[in-house]
Design a protein around this motif. Structure first.
Motif, PDB file in Angstrom:
ATOM      1  N   VAL A   1      36.744  26.052  29.950  1.00 47.85           N
ATOM      2  CA  VAL A   1      38.047  25.450  29.675  1.00 47.85           C
ATOM      3  C   VAL A   1      38.085  24.061  30.296  1.00 47.85           C
ATOM      4  O   VAL A   1      37.754  23.888  31.471  1.00 47.85           O
ATOM      5  N   MET A   2      38.475  23.064  29.510  1.00 49.13           N
ATOM      6  CA  MET A   2      38.545  21.692  29.999  1.00 49.13           C
ATOM      7  C   MET A   2      39.962  21.167  29.858  1.00 49.13           C
ATOM      8  O   MET A   2      40.716  21.614  28.998  1.00 49.13           O
ATOM      9  N   ALA A   3      40.331  20.207  30.724  1.00 51.36           N
ATOM     10  CA  ALA A   3      41.684  19.653  30.683  1.00 51.36           C
ATOM     11  C   ALA A   3      41.609  18.145  30.454  1.00 51.36           C
ATOM     12  O   ALA A   3      40.700  17.479  30.958  1.00 51.36           O
ATOM     13  N   VAL A   4      42.559  17.613  29.696  1.00 53.21           N
ATOM     14  CA  VAL A   4      42.590  16.176  29.417  1.00 53.21           C
ATOM     15  C   VAL A   4      43.862  15.559  29.995  1.00 53.21           C
ATOM     16  O   VAL A   4      44.909  16.196  30.037  1.00 53.21           O
TER      17      VAL A   4
ATOM     18  N   ILE B   1      40.073  23.338  25.032  1.00 57.71           N
ATOM     19  CA  ILE B   1      40.583  22.096  25.610  1.00 57.71           C
ATOM     20  C   ILE B   1      42.074  22.290  25.855  1.00 57.71           C
ATOM     21  O   ILE B   1      42.830  22.570  24.925  1.00 57.71           O
ATOM     22  N   LEU B   2      42.490  22.164  27.117  1.00 50.97           N
ATOM     23  CA  LEU B   2      43.912  22.239  27.429  1.00 50.97           C
ATOM     24  C   LEU B   2      44.467  20.821  27.494  1.00 50.97           C
ATOM     25  O   LEU B   2      44.111  20.042  28.367  1.00 50.97           O
ATOM     26  N   SER B   3      45.296  20.510  26.509  1.00 51.76           N
ATOM     27  CA  SER B   3      46.025  19.257  26.532  1.00 51.76           C
ATOM     28  C   SER B   3      47.467  19.630  26.866  1.00 51.76           C
ATOM     29  O   SER B   3      47.768  20.805  27.107  1.00 51.76           O
ATOM     30  N   ASP B   4      48.367  18.681  26.909  1.00 52.18           N
ATOM     31  CA  ASP B   4      49.771  19.040  27.084  1.00 52.18           C
ATOM     32  C   ASP B   4      50.633  18.048  26.316  1.00 52.18           C
ATOM     33  O   ASP B   4      50.132  17.042  25.811  1.00 52.18           O
ATOM     34  N   GLU B   5      51.900  18.345  26.217  1.00 52.51           N
ATOM     35  CA  GLU B   5      52.785  17.573  25.342  1.00 52.51           C
ATOM     36  C   GLU B   5      52.801  16.091  25.711  1.00 52.51           C
ATOM     37  O   GLU B   5      52.843  15.237  24.826  1.00 52.51           O
ATOM     38  N   VAL B   6      52.712  15.771  27.004  1.00 53.25           N
ATOM     39  CA  VAL B   6      52.755  14.369  27.420  1.00 53.25           C
ATOM     40  C   VAL B   6      51.487  13.627  26.975  1.00 53.25           C
ATOM     41  O   VAL B   6      51.546  12.554  26.377  1.00 53.25           O
TER      42      VAL B   6
ATOM     43  N   GLN C   1      40.457  15.078  40.387  1.00 51.05           N
ATOM     44  CA  GLN C   1      40.995  15.447  39.067  1.00 51.05           C
ATOM     45  C   GLN C   1      40.030  16.415  38.404  1.00 51.05           C
ATOM     46  O   GLN C   1      38.849  16.122  38.218  1.00 51.05           O
ATOM     47  N   LEU C   2      40.540  17.594  38.039  1.00 46.17           N
ATOM     48  CA  LEU C   2      39.685  18.598  37.420  1.00 46.17           C
ATOM     49  C   LEU C   2      39.661  18.375  35.910  1.00 46.17           C
ATOM     50  O   LEU C   2      40.694  18.436  35.255  1.00 46.17           O
ATOM     51  N   MET C   3      38.473  18.104  35.388  1.00 45.28           N
ATOM     52  CA  MET C   3      38.299  18.066  33.931  1.00 45.28           C
ATOM     53  C   MET C   3      37.894  19.460  33.448  1.00 45.28           C
ATOM     54  O   MET C   3      38.267  19.875  32.375  1.00 45.28           O
TER      55      MET C   3
END
Lengths: 381, 280
Positions: A144-147, A173-178, A312-314
């Motif tokens: 799982v990766m985060a942007v 890939i975990l993105s978010d609304e912002v 920062q965790l990617m």
């Protein structure tokens, strides 16, 4: 750092559009999806970009069908992706487990919105970190990766495809609304400068091919439907030939290999970005849009004399324990700000084993954590 | 050597650990025979064929046959098949589902696949019960029948799968039974070569879970029931509604030429490329 900021085309894009650019650059030629806020733009842009690239876009009847079609396309040799938000991601959990067990490369984007249930469809959240890890039933490894920025959306999407192909596993890939809806500057590298990996295909004669045979990497070469390597793909636990088995002497090697292929490559998979951690006395561990606030906060804190740093965790899963552990032993305190009741901070506390003080900063009202909120906590740590 | 033995040697997997999971007398064996005879007649290479199956007794067919085979999650076989066909339209994709698989958990995928009209063959083996889990009522269990979850009698009404598929927009719809094995060969062959979404409903029997509980006897009795209840579609047209009560029609129920999805999508690709070229 995995970005190539110095060269390439400069554009103004939103995160969702940048994910499409990253996917196309990585070789994605199939997308199946179902409309959902705040991920819909990914479908919309895919629907007009993919056919021009010779690929295929299809809008399915739901998210279960979307991931089913993505897995089918991948088995037929096409790099494939879907995108959704929390409620749709819940529906995908069934087929996500299938992709893990059948070892089918694919990429799933979850643009997180407020939950649970229909929740806050147009507001930001980071509530799906644990769903991404444990949402599908049964023991399974997952990447799982985060942007956090538009540039990340491009770079991490390319990386996600590479990991999925290299390790034959679904990558989330975990993105978010912002991140999804923020328009900002992005540098798209020239195609030749992007590292693109493809799954390893078998090169033995078809009659010698043993589709799930172990090797040192733990990742067997993958035959494609139609290329002469006829074999069986199933969600049942299977032997090295892909046939269902209930024999412990076949199940144990299979399950062990599934975990090993991800765990033994942690040095490759675990991506973090550090800022000012060399001499830091307090650090912030953050991911996604919150890490943007955190970056500003540590810079402000430094100006005020607090030796603050940021990790920062990617990569969120497998949790980057090997990278964080030495830091936790060195610093006075750690702050973990996130847009949930404490999903990553729980993991940080687990690996901390009492080495340092862990504090949390949580927000679940659908708004972003501001730099000032982090700063106020940082200077008191 | 008997002709069929040659087909068994050609199309069943040699390296699979038999025996299969089916009960003695199960209709799935007859259906499997019809399937490989039909595939053999179409002349497609084994590498060209993908068999996608769902979950349940009929879903196990994919393990035994020597093609590209995919055993999916419950009810989702058509979604996986959609991805395969779109990624490589040259592959002949044959989907095998059960009645619960295709019309309960997979009901939504079933009607949308029919509406979408990809060139896929969908075969639904309908034995009116959830056999593998031990005899629970399915969407095709008749009103009043008993099942382990309907001990007081089923109060729900059954789907007619073939008619459902036709209404949902499938290009070709046929129904056969495992009793009428020769007809079944023909129907499956027709469905495979048909351009567009082709559905074959195969009326089968589960004497172990359904027949025993509903006093329909053993496998032979249930095959006899199929013989007596099935009416050829052309004959049915000469019969009154009264005469047709308790019967079902067999044969090709619908056969029409509709735009095929992959063909239509190629037009979209051309339009998209033209638009991109124009934009420079």
């Amino acid at each position: 750092m995995i970005t190539a900021k110095s060269r390439g085309r400069q554009l103004l894009l939103q995160g969702n559009e940048a994910i499409v650019e990253g996917a196309l650059a990585a070789g994605c030629r199939f997308f199946a999806g179902y409309p959902i806020t705040p991920a819909t733009e990914i479908s919309e842009v895919m629907s007009y970009r993919l056919p021009a690239a010779g690929g295929t876009f299809i809008q399915m009847e739901d998210e279960i069908a979307s991931l089913g079609a993505v897995i089918g396309a991948s088995l037929a040799g096409t790099k494939a992706m879907t995108a959704t938000s929390g409620p749709g991601f819940s529906l995908m959990q069934e087929n996500l487990g299938f992709a893990c067990v059948a070892e089918v490369p694919c990429v799933i984007v979850d643009v997180m919105r407020g939950g649970p249930s229909t929740g806050l469809p147009t507001n930001v959240s980071q509530g799906d970190v644990m769903q991404a890890r444990w949402g599908t039933h049964g023991d399974h490894p997952i990447i799982v990766m985060a942007v956090s920025t538009t540039q990340d959306c491009f770079d991490i999407t390319v990386k996600a495809f590479n990991f999925s192909e290299k390790y034959r596993t679904p990558v989330i890939i975990l993105s978010d609304e912002v991140v999804a809806h923020t328009r900002e500057k992005i540098f798209l590298p020239h195609p030749g400068e992007i590292e693109v990996l493809d799954r390893i295909r078998p090169n033995t004669p078809p009659e010698w091919y043993i589709p799930y045979e172990d090797n040192p990497r733990g990742v067997p070469p993958m035959g494609i439907f139609g290329d002469g390597y006829r074999y069986h793909v199933t969600g049942l636990l299977h032997d090295v030939r892909g046939f269902p088995t209930q024999r412990p002497d076949e199940i144990i090697p299979f399950m062990s290999r599934l975990f090993r292929k991800v765990n033994q490559h942690f040095y490759d998979i675990q991506v973090v970005e550090e800022e000012s951690t060399e001499d830091a006395e307090v650090i912030v561990i953050a991911y996604g849009s919150v890490s943007r606030s955190a970056r500003r906060a540590i810079r402000e804190a430094r100006k005020r004399g607090t030796k603050a740093g940021l990790v920062q965790l990617m990569t969120l899963w497998p949790f980057p324990r090997q990278i964080l552990e030495p830091l936790l032993r060195r610093v006075r305190a750690v702050l973990v700000p996130e847009l949930n009741m404490g999903q990553v901070s729980r993991e940080v506390k687990r690996i901390n084993q009492g080495a340092t003080r862990i504090e949390t900063l949580n927000r679940i009202d659908g708004n972003l954590i501001t730099p000032n909120e982090i700063l106020v906590r940082l200077v008191k740590l | 050597m008997a002709e069929f033995t040659k087909l068994i040697h050609k199309y069943l997997r040699h390296d699979k650990k038999f025996p299969h999971v089916w009960c003695p007398g199960c209709g799935n064996g007859i259906f499997l025979g019809a399937l490989i005879r039909a595939i053999d007649r179409t002349g497609f290479e084994k590498d060209q064929i993908v068999i996608v199956s769902g979950i349940g007794c009929s879903g196990r067919i994919s393990v035994y046959v020597d093609f590209n085979t995919l055993h999916t999650t419950h009810g989702r076989a058509l979604t996986f098949a959609t991805g395969i066909k779109l990624a490589n339209p040259k592959l002949q994709v044959i989907v095998i589902m059960g009645d619960g698989d295709a019309t309960a958990i997979g009901g939504n995928h079933f009607i949308h696949a029919a509406r979408r009209n990809l060139n896929i063959t969908a075969i639904v083996v309908n034995n009116s019960i959830y056999g593998m889990t031990g005899g629970q009522y399915s969407p095709t269990t008749p009103y009043g029948a008993t099942a382990t979850t309907a001990l007081y009698g089923n109060i729900e009404h059954a789907f007619s799968i073939a008619e459902l598929a036709a209404m949902a927009g499938a290009s070709m719809v046929a129904r056969g039974t495992v009793y009428h094995a020769n007809l079944l060969d023909e129907l499956i062959e027709k469905a495979i070569v048909k351009r567009g979404f082709a559905v074959v409903e195969v009326i089968s029997h589960c004497h172990t879970q359904y027949g025993r509980r509903n006093r329909m006897g053993g496998a032979v009795d249930m095959l006899r029931w199929q013989k007596e209840s099935a009416v050829k579609i052309d004959k049915a047209q000469t019969m009154t509604a009264e005469e047709l009560t308790g019967k079902f029609t067999i044969g090709v129920l619908e056969d029409r030429d509709l735009p095929v999805y992959t063909h239509e999508y190629n037009k979209i690709r051309d339009a998209a490329k033209a638009m991109l070229a124009k934009a420079g």
